[in-house]
Design a protein around this motif. Structure first.
Motif, short mmCIF file in Angstrom:
data_model
loop_
_atom_site.label_atom_id
_atom_site.label_comp_id
_atom_site.label_asym_id
_atom_site.label_seq_id
_atom_site.Cartn_x
_atom_site.Cartn_y
_atom_site.Cartn_z
N THR A 1 -1.00 -5.71 -8.61
CA THR A 1 -2.10 -4.75 -8.45
C THR A 1 -1.97 -3.59 -9.43
O THR A 1 -2.94 -3.18 -10.06
N MET A 2 -0.77 -3.08 -9.59
CA MET A 2 -0.56 -1.93 -10.46
C MET A 2 -0.62 -2.31 -11.94
O MET A 2 -1.28 -1.65 -12.73
N ALA A 3 0.09 -3.38 -12.30
CA ALA A 3 0.23 -3.72 -13.71
C ALA A 3 -0.98 -4.42 -14.30
O ALA A 3 -1.35 -4.18 -15.45
N SER A 4 -1.61 -5.29 -13.51
CA SER A 4 -2.69 -6.09 -14.09
C SER A 4 -4.06 -5.65 -13.61
O SER A 4 -5.07 -6.19 -14.09
N GLU B 1 2.92 6.05 -13.98
CA GLU B 1 3.20 5.78 -15.39
C GLU B 1 4.66 5.40 -15.62
O GLU B 1 4.97 4.48 -16.39
N ARG B 2 5.58 6.09 -14.94
CA ARG B 2 7.00 5.82 -15.17
C ARG B 2 7.41 4.45 -14.61
O ARG B 2 8.19 3.72 -15.22
N VAL B 3 6.87 4.12 -13.43
CA VAL B 3 7.21 2.82 -12.83
C VAL B 3 6.69 1.68 -13.70
O VAL B 3 7.39 0.68 -13.94
N MET B 4 5.46 1.82 -14.18
CA MET B 4 4.88 0.75 -14.99
C MET B 4 5.60 0.60 -16.32
O MET B 4 5.68 -0.50 -16.88
N ASP B 5 6.15 1.69 -16.83
CA ASP B 5 6.92 1.61 -18.07
C ASP B 5 8.19 0.78 -17.89
O ASP B 5 8.73 0.26 -18.86
N ALA C 1 0.82 -1.21 0.00
CA ALA C 1 0.00 0.00 0.00
C ALA C 1 0.85 1.26 0.00
O ALA C 1 0.52 2.26 -0.65
N ALA C 2 1.97 1.23 0.73
CA ALA C 2 2.87 2.38 0.76
C ALA C 2 3.47 2.63 -0.61
O ALA C 2 3.60 3.79 -1.05
N LEU C 3 3.84 1.56 -1.32
CA LEU C 3 4.39 1.71 -2.67
C LEU C 3 3.35 2.28 -3.63
O LEU C 3 3.66 3.13 -4.48
N ILE C 4 2.11 1.81 -3.51
CA ILE C 4 1.03 2.31 -4.36
C ILE C 4 0.78 3.79 -4.07
O ILE C 4 0.63 4.60 -5.00
N THR C 5 0.73 4.15 -2.79
CA THR C 5 0.51 5.55 -2.41
C THR C 5 1.63 6.43 -2.94
O THR C 5 1.38 7.50 -3.50
N LEU C 6 2.86 5.98 -2.78
CA LEU C 6 4.01 6.74 -3.25
C LEU C 6 3.97 6.91 -4.76
O LEU C 6 4.26 8.00 -5.29
N SER C 7 3.59 5.86 -5.46
CA SER C 7 3.50 5.93 -6.93
C SER C 7 2.46 6.95 -7.38
O SER C 7 2.67 7.66 -8.36
#
Length: 398
Positions: free
Chosen positions: A228-231, A120-124, A107-113
């Motif tokens: 969670t982020m990518a899919s 967008e940059r992380v998923m790239d 959750a902390a990583l998602i919030t930070l993103s």
């Protein structure tokens, strides 16, 4: 009187209410069993399982209602179904406190993103085929479980499978729901469905203090974030964009992550933008006026709150279901996700081999240094991609 009726119809349009209800029914019936399995894998007590349902229901209610009203768009959130499937595999042997630590980390990583605009940059940085291969590898055992469960109770599972196929032909939106009802009817006829033990009760929150283990953070928390982020979030964004809703994505992701962060100690393992259920609320069936479809998102949140408040009842209901029925409905609910993940994984010829390596390594279930296969599968895929791309580049230059 007519003015009052018109006012009510304007504020509570039946089509929007129906769309919100269907979205919640489809979401819960197709994946609540997977959430239940994930909680059991961490050794959750019945009270903690109910707390998971309450935390998830409250989280989705807050984000659906709040974000839909804020942006006047049908922003529908959901618990991470692939994330729950990952947890059902990765939490075996992990304590509840360590699981909560992984939830907080993700959750902390998602919030930070979201807050920093890194999404967008992380998923790239993570090729979509590799993320899809990771997801397909995690979900593979659930798809296989659909058919292996036939050995334990052929009548129930085969009836569900036939109902699913027929509904996919004529009533695709209700295929999972009606196959679940079919399985319930057959199980009741066999006497294996014990609805008399279902208790109608409100859920109560149960706080679990987090414990941080680097092995669990790496093998569970990090893959939970990636999946969670990518899919989940990426398809959710695509649904909103496809129906013409230009919602600022980074703040939305940030709010879902922050809500997840607050509720994680009570069992909110992961929330994201919905895709399949969101499409029910973003299309014309939700409201002929696209500017009013945000009400479908609001009503979806209200119904999710009801699911959360009666989390204990949902948990006890799932406990009465035969294990073969639970395995079957989980497999049926994930067929589309598995198929889409496999198609995405092999769609790009340049990264196909790396995606297949990711898929196979993840599906193998092996562990190394206490870290699960989801992490090693992604690492193996990235390594394969780097080496094969370097080889191709060298061959072309020569």
């Amino acid at each position: 009187m007519r003015t009052l009726v018109r006012s009510v119809q304007h504020a509570v349009p039946l089509s929007a209410v129906t769309a919100g209800l269907i979205a919640v029914l489809v979401g819960v019936t197709s994946s609540a069993a997977i959430v239940f399995t994930a909680a059991e894998a961490a050794g959750a007590s019945p009270g903690q399982i109910a707390s998971w349902m309450l935390a998830l229901g409250v989280g989705m209610a807050v984000t659906c209602v709040g974000l839909s009203l804020r942006y006047k768009a049908p922003v529908v959130t959901a618990w991470s179904t692939p994330g729950a499937a990952l947890l059902a595999v990765g939490l075996d042997g992990v304590s509840m406190s360590q699981a909560v630590g992984a939830f907080l980390f993700s959750a902390a990583l998602i919030t930070l993103s979201g807050v920093t605009g890194w999404f967008e940059r992380v998923m790239d940085r993570i090729p979509v085929p590799l993320a899809a291969g990771l997801l397909a590898g995690v979900l593979l055992q659930f798809g296989i479980g659909l058919f292996t469960s036939m050995e334990g109770d052929f009548a129930v599972v085969f009836a569900m499978f036939v109902a699913y196929l027929l509904c996919r032909r004529w009533l695709p939106r209700y295929a999972v729901l009606l196959s679940l009802l079919t399985g319930g009817v057959v199980a009741a006829a066999q006497g294996s469905l014990r609805l008399g033990s279902v208790d109608l009760a409100l859920a109560s929150p149960e706080f679990v203090a987090p414990e941080f283990s680097w092995q669990v953070l790496v093998s569970v928390g990090l893959p939970l974030f990636v999946v969670t982020m990518a899919s989940q979030n990426l398809p959710g964004v695509a649904v909103l964009r496809g129906d013409g809703y230009r919602v600022p994505i980074s703040p939305v992701i940030g709010w879902t992550g922050a809500t997840n962060l607050v509720l994680a100690p009570f069992g909110c393992y992961g929330m994201n933008l919905a895709a399949i259920t969101a499409a029910i609320c973003t299309g014309p069936q939700a409201h002929p006026d696209r500017e009013r479809r945000y009400l479908a998102g609001v009503w979806a949140g209200i119904f999710y709150l009801c699911v959360g408040l009666f989390g204990a009842t949902v948990a006890s209901l799932l406990a009465t279901l035969p294990s073969t029925l639970v395995l079957a409905i989980a497999g049926l609910g994930l067929l589309g996700t598995i198929g889409g993940s496999l198609a995405s994984a092999v769609s790009d010829e340049g990264s196909r081999e790396a995606a297949v390596v990711t898929f196979l390594a993840t599906a193998s279930g092996f562990t190394l240094f206490g870290v699960g296969s989801a992490f090693w599968g992604l690492l193996a895929g990235v390594l394969t991609l780097l080496v094969t791309r370097s080889y191709r580049a060298g061959a072309q230059n020569s």
